[in-house]
Each structure stands twice: as C-alpha cells, then as structure tokens.
Design a protein around this motif. Sequence first.
Motif: not given
Lengths: 93, 93
Positions: A72, A80, A82
């Motif tokens: 992440e 954010d 991932r």
Amino acid sequence: MNEDNSIFVGEKPFMNYVTGVVIQFTTQGATEVVVKARGKFISRAVDIVEVVRHRFLQEQVRIKDISISSEEFKNKEGKDVRVSAIDITLEKI
Amino acid sequence: MNEDNSIFVGEKPFMNYVTGVVIQFTTQGATEVVVKARGKFISRAVDIVEVVRHRFLQEQVRIKDISISSEEFKNKEGKDVRVSAIDITLEKI
C-alpha cells in the motif's frame, strides 16, 4: 540465497526473463531463484515459471513456495493505492 | 468441499468476484473457497484474494494453498497452445 537470485518481472521481452531464470540455475549455480512481480505482471510471472519448469528445466527444478502480498502506498495525488505482488520460489531438484 | 466453493475469475466487474467469495464464507457457510483463474486473469485473481483477506474478511480468512499449473491444448488452427492457471485456496480461520 542473496538478492541476486531474484528476477523481477516487468515489460521486457518474455524470453529475457525465462533465460534469466535458466542462467541463474545453470551457469550461476543458484539452488533457488525467486520470480517476483507486481500488478498486471503477476500473470506473466506465472507464465515464465511454467515455461521454465515444463520446457527448459524439466525435471530439474520445482516450485518451493508461492506467496502473495499487498503493497500500500500513496500515489501522486495522495490517494491510497494497493498493488498486489507475487513471489514464486523455484528450487533445484 | 464441493465444486460450488470455486470462484472462476473472468471479465465480470471486479467486485462481483470479491462479493462472491465473501458470500461463500458468510452466508453459504463455506470453510474453504478456491479462487481460480487462467492466463491474463491470474493477476486479477490475486487482487481479489488480497482485497477479500485484507479488507472484507480481515482476521477471518487466510490463504491455505496457492498452486499454479499449465493447460495445453490445440487451438482452432491445430497449433499447440499453453495457458497458465492459478488456484488460490482461502480457508476460514
């Protein structure tokens, strides 16, 4: 095993990675090689391992371990993100 | 475990598969679910598993096993084609 025994899969021609793994085992004397990839290159890493173990080093290497993980981080916009990753460890039989 | 506990990953929207796995564990009472994919969908299968185990079913499921394989067949032109596949087995903790 040191970091030199890792092959990180990206955009280079497919056979570069296959040859890279084969050379590690044959002329570099590696007993283990880890094929690593992230995101969309995960499918490619699996293809590379399958071609190595079924065509080039048949009966000479086997899969020791497969692990998947997530990384992440924040992207340029501070959002954010991932990304999945895979590590496939091959070992000499 | 029967075949109903397998989720085969393809072109449908990403969240369909995530929800599919979550429902198997939560309302269908499955103790194991196998996420399967072939070719380019392998990366997607890994993403789905990572989202399920880190976001939706955190501390509730873990990876039991990951296996990769090759399927060889003849295409329409009679040429030998190899496609990689992955099976990721999740189990209830």
